[in-house]
Design a protein around this motif. Sequence first.
Motif, PDB file in Angstrom:
ATOM      1  N   VAL A 120       0.861  -1.181   0.000  1.00 25.10           N
ATOM      2  CA  VAL A 120       0.000   0.000   0.000  1.00 25.10           C
ATOM      3  C   VAL A 120       0.891   1.221   0.000  1.00 25.10           C
ATOM      4  O   VAL A 120       1.823   1.292   0.786  1.00 25.10           O
ATOM      5  CB  VAL A 120      -0.917  -0.019   1.238  1.00 25.10           C
ATOM      6  CG1 VAL A 120      -1.775   1.226   1.317  1.00 25.10           C
ATOM      7  CG2 VAL A 120      -1.793  -1.250   1.211  1.00 25.10           C
ATOM      8  N   PRO A 121       0.708   2.192  -0.798  1.00 25.27           N
ATOM      9  CA  PRO A 121      -0.333   2.301  -1.825  1.00 25.27           C
ATOM     10  C   PRO A 121      -0.015   1.407  -3.015  1.00 25.27           C
ATOM     11  O   PRO A 121       1.132   1.045  -3.245  1.00 25.27           O
ATOM     12  CB  PRO A 121      -0.288   3.776  -2.212  1.00 25.27           C
ATOM     13  CG  PRO A 121       1.100   4.201  -1.930  1.00 25.27           C
ATOM     14  CD  PRO A 121       1.550   3.383  -0.754  1.00 25.27           C
ATOM     15  N   LEU A 122      -1.047   1.045  -3.727  1.00 26.14           N
ATOM     16  CA  LEU A 122      -0.876   0.176  -4.872  1.00 26.14           C
ATOM     17  C   LEU A 122      -0.076   0.888  -5.950  1.00 26.14           C
ATOM     18  O   LEU A 122      -0.261   2.083  -6.206  1.00 26.14           O
ATOM     19  CB  LEU A 122      -2.247  -0.236  -5.427  1.00 26.14           C
ATOM     20  CG  LEU A 122      -3.131  -1.007  -4.451  1.00 26.14           C
ATOM     21  CD1 LEU A 122      -4.493  -1.249  -5.081  1.00 26.14           C
ATOM     22  CD2 LEU A 122      -2.493  -2.317  -4.063  1.00 26.14           C
ATOM     23  N   GLU A 123       0.841   0.150  -6.546  1.00 22.28           N
ATOM     24  CA  GLU A 123       1.675   0.742  -7.584  1.00 22.28           C
ATOM     25  C   GLU A 123       0.826   1.092  -8.807  1.00 22.28           C
ATOM     26  O   GLU A 123      -0.121   0.401  -9.145  1.00 22.28           O
ATOM     27  CB  GLU A 123       2.782  -0.229  -7.972  1.00 22.28           C
ATOM     28  CG  GLU A 123       3.758  -0.514  -6.853  1.00 22.28           C
ATOM     29  CD  GLU A 123       4.789  -1.544  -7.257  1.00 22.28           C
ATOM     30  OE1 GLU A 123       4.945  -1.801  -8.464  1.00 22.28           O
ATOM     31  OE2 GLU A 123       5.420  -2.097  -6.352  1.00 22.28           O
ATOM     32  N   ASP A 124       1.204   2.150  -9.470  1.00 15.26           N
ATOM     33  CA  ASP A 124       0.550   2.596 -10.715  1.00 15.26           C
ATOM     34  C   ASP A 124      -0.937   2.884 -10.529  1.00 15.26           C
ATOM     35  O   ASP A 124      -1.728   2.718 -11.439  1.00 15.26           O
ATOM     36  CB  ASP A 124       0.723   1.560 -11.837  1.00 15.26           C
ATOM     37  CG  ASP A 124       2.178   1.288 -12.134  1.00 15.26           C
ATOM     38  OD1 ASP A 124       2.993   2.222 -11.980  1.00 15.26           O
ATOM     39  OD2 ASP A 124       2.502   0.152 -12.521  1.00 15.26           O
ATOM     40  N   TYR A 125      -1.340   3.293  -9.329  1.00 12.68           N
ATOM     41  CA  TYR A 125      -2.738   3.646  -9.103  1.00 12.68           C
ATOM     42  C   TYR A 125      -2.816   5.131  -8.789  1.00 12.68           C
ATOM     43  O   TYR A 125      -2.035   5.644  -7.999  1.00 12.68           O
ATOM     44  CB  TYR A 125      -3.335   2.857  -7.939  1.00 12.68           C
ATOM     45  CG  TYR A 125      -4.789   3.191  -7.703  1.00 12.68           C
ATOM     46  CD1 TYR A 125      -5.778   2.645  -8.497  1.00 12.68           C
ATOM     47  CD2 TYR A 125      -5.157   4.092  -6.711  1.00 12.68           C
ATOM     48  CE1 TYR A 125      -7.101   2.962  -8.301  1.00 12.68           C
ATOM     49  CE2 TYR A 125      -6.490   4.418  -6.509  1.00 12.68           C
ATOM     50  CZ  TYR A 125      -7.448   3.852  -7.303  1.00 12.68           C
ATOM     51  OH  TYR A 125      -8.764   4.183  -7.120  1.00 12.68           O
ATOM     52  N   TYR A 126      -3.726   5.802  -9.429  1.00 16.15           N
ATOM     53  CA  TYR A 126      -3.930   7.220  -9.149  1.00 16.15           C
ATOM     54  C   TYR A 126      -5.396   7.553  -9.331  1.00 16.15           C
ATOM     55  O   TYR A 126      -6.123   6.857 -10.029  1.00 16.15           O
ATOM     56  CB  TYR A 126      -3.060   8.080 -10.062  1.00 16.15           C
ATOM     57  CG  TYR A 126      -3.420   7.963 -11.532  1.00 16.15           C
ATOM     58  CD1 TYR A 126      -2.934   6.928 -12.310  1.00 16.15           C
ATOM     59  CD2 TYR A 126      -4.279   8.882 -12.125  1.00 16.15           C
ATOM     60  CE1 TYR A 126      -3.284   6.809 -13.627  1.00 16.15           C
ATOM     61  CE2 TYR A 126      -4.636   8.776 -13.457  1.00 16.15           C
ATOM     62  CZ  TYR A 126      -4.133   7.735 -14.198  1.00 16.15           C
ATOM     63  OH  TYR A 126      -4.487   7.618 -15.509  1.00 16.15           O
ATOM     64  N   LEU A 127      -5.816   8.585  -8.665  1.00 17.51           N
ATOM     65  CA  LEU A 127      -7.186   9.067  -8.804  1.00 17.51           C
ATOM     66  C   LEU A 127      -7.239  10.106  -9.907  1.00 17.51           C
ATOM     67  O   LEU A 127      -6.389  11.000  -9.980  1.00 17.51           O
ATOM     68  CB  LEU A 127      -7.660   9.693  -7.496  1.00 17.51           C
ATOM     69  CG  LEU A 127      -7.841   8.740  -6.329  1.00 17.51           C
ATOM     70  CD1 LEU A 127      -8.160   9.520  -5.065  1.00 17.51           C
ATOM     71  CD2 LEU A 127      -8.949   7.759  -6.620  1.00 17.51           C
TER      72      LEU A 127
END
Length: 101
Positions: A58-65
């Motif tokens: 956490v945070p997940l890799e390659d994740y964005y809002l």
Amino acid sequence: MKAESLPFICTMNISTAKPLVDSIFGKVQAGSVLSYQQPPPPSDCVVIHEDAPPLPSVPLEDYYLNPSEYSFVSTHQEQLHLTSLSVTLSQSHLIEEATRC
């Protein structure tokens, strides 16, 4: 009395085709009132599953809002209220120093 000759209310229509589940009163027919209103008490021991997958990082890799796609238009009164809440950097330092305790 033999089990086969008991009235329906005494046997609860239990047959080998219907599985039995645990309850406070022992084994009862799955789907009966006792099976979901009187479940067995939870155990106090912790079960560690050795074959469980690892927790994700956490945070997940390659994740964005994604940026929000809405706009808020405040009224004049709301804008005055929001402006009254703003402070300068020097004011924020003074407030932080005064409220440390």
